[in-house]
Design a protein around this motif. Structure first.
Motif, PDB file in Angstrom:
ATOM      1  N   UNK A  49       3.095  65.877 -34.370  1.00  0.00           N
ATOM      2  CA  UNK A  49       2.305  65.608 -33.168  1.00  0.00           C
ATOM      3  C   UNK A  49       2.704  64.283 -32.524  1.00  0.00           C
ATOM      4  N   UNK A  50       2.424  64.195 -31.251  1.00  0.00           N
ATOM      5  CA  UNK A  50       2.509  62.951 -30.474  1.00  0.00           C
ATOM      6  C   UNK A  50       1.413  63.044 -29.426  1.00  0.00           C
ATOM      7  N   UNK A  51       1.368  62.109 -28.497  1.00  0.00           N
ATOM      8  CA  UNK A  51       0.345  62.171 -27.450  1.00  0.00           C
ATOM      9  C   UNK A  51       0.555  63.374 -26.537  1.00  0.00           C
ATOM     10  N   UNK A  52       1.822  63.771 -26.359  1.00  0.00           N
ATOM     11  CA  UNK A  52       2.130  64.859 -25.430  1.00  0.00           C
ATOM     12  C   UNK A  52       2.384  66.203 -26.101  1.00  0.00           C
ATOM     13  N   UNK A  53       2.810  66.192 -27.349  1.00  0.00           N
ATOM     14  CA  UNK A  53       3.239  67.435 -27.996  1.00  0.00           C
ATOM     15  C   UNK A  53       2.556  67.633 -29.345  1.00  0.00           C
ATOM     16  N   UNK A  54       2.412  68.899 -29.706  1.00  0.00           N
ATOM     17  CA  UNK A  54       1.930  69.281 -31.032  1.00  0.00           C
ATOM     18  C   UNK A  54       2.729  70.509 -31.474  1.00  0.00           C
ATOM     19  N   UNK A  55       3.199  70.484 -32.711  1.00  0.00           N
ATOM     20  CA  UNK A  55       3.940  71.635 -33.224  1.00  0.00           C
ATOM     21  C   UNK A  55       2.977  72.654 -33.801  1.00  0.00           C
ATOM     22  N   UNK A  56       3.501  73.823 -34.092  1.00  0.00           N
ATOM     23  CA  UNK A  56       2.684  74.805 -34.802  1.00  0.00           C
ATOM     24  C   UNK A  56       2.525  74.336 -36.251  1.00  0.00           C
TER      25      UNK A  56
END
Length: 131
Positions: A52-59
């Protein structure tokens, strides 16, 4: 009541990210491993990973090992390099005897790289280690 719950500290179990050659595809791959450096077997090992980051999240990826023998290691998953720009968590739960243990290992963004590699316990290679 929560104060009465005893959560034992996890020691001797590590997560390592290893850069290794893949003979089948003739590529240099990054793989995540769980290392059991304890003198006892671990039962019902469950590993839940995500990035995860502020903009993205993985499955979310889940892996179960019925048993991880003492002084051994097992491959968890292949990791693609774009994931290294994210925070990567490995939530590990297992039983040692009748006691359940739980720990979250966090590889912060951009900490998985060749410069961070060190000699790994039990494995005859170098990698990025999280204790």
């Amino acid at each position: 009541m929560k104060k009465d719950i005893q959560i034992p500290k996890v020691e001797g179990v590590y997560i390592a990210i290893v850069n290794e050659y893949n003979d089948i595809y003739k590529t240099q791959d990054w793989n995540a491993y769980i290392i059991n450096d304890k003198e006892v077997d671990l039962d019902m090992v469950i590993i839940v990973t995500s990035g995860y980051s502020k903009e993205k999240t993985t499955s979310i990826f889940r892996k179960k090992l019925d048993k991880l023998p003492k002084k051994s290691y097992a491959k968890i998953e292949l990791m693609q390099e774009p994931l290294f720009a994210l925070n990567n968590t490995f939530k590990v739960s297992f039983f040692e005897g009748n006691t359940m243990f739980d720990k979250t290992y966090l590889f912060r963004e951009n900490t998985i790289n060749v410069k961070a590699m060190q000699q790994l316990p039990l494995m005859e290679t170098k990698g990025v280690l999280m204790k």
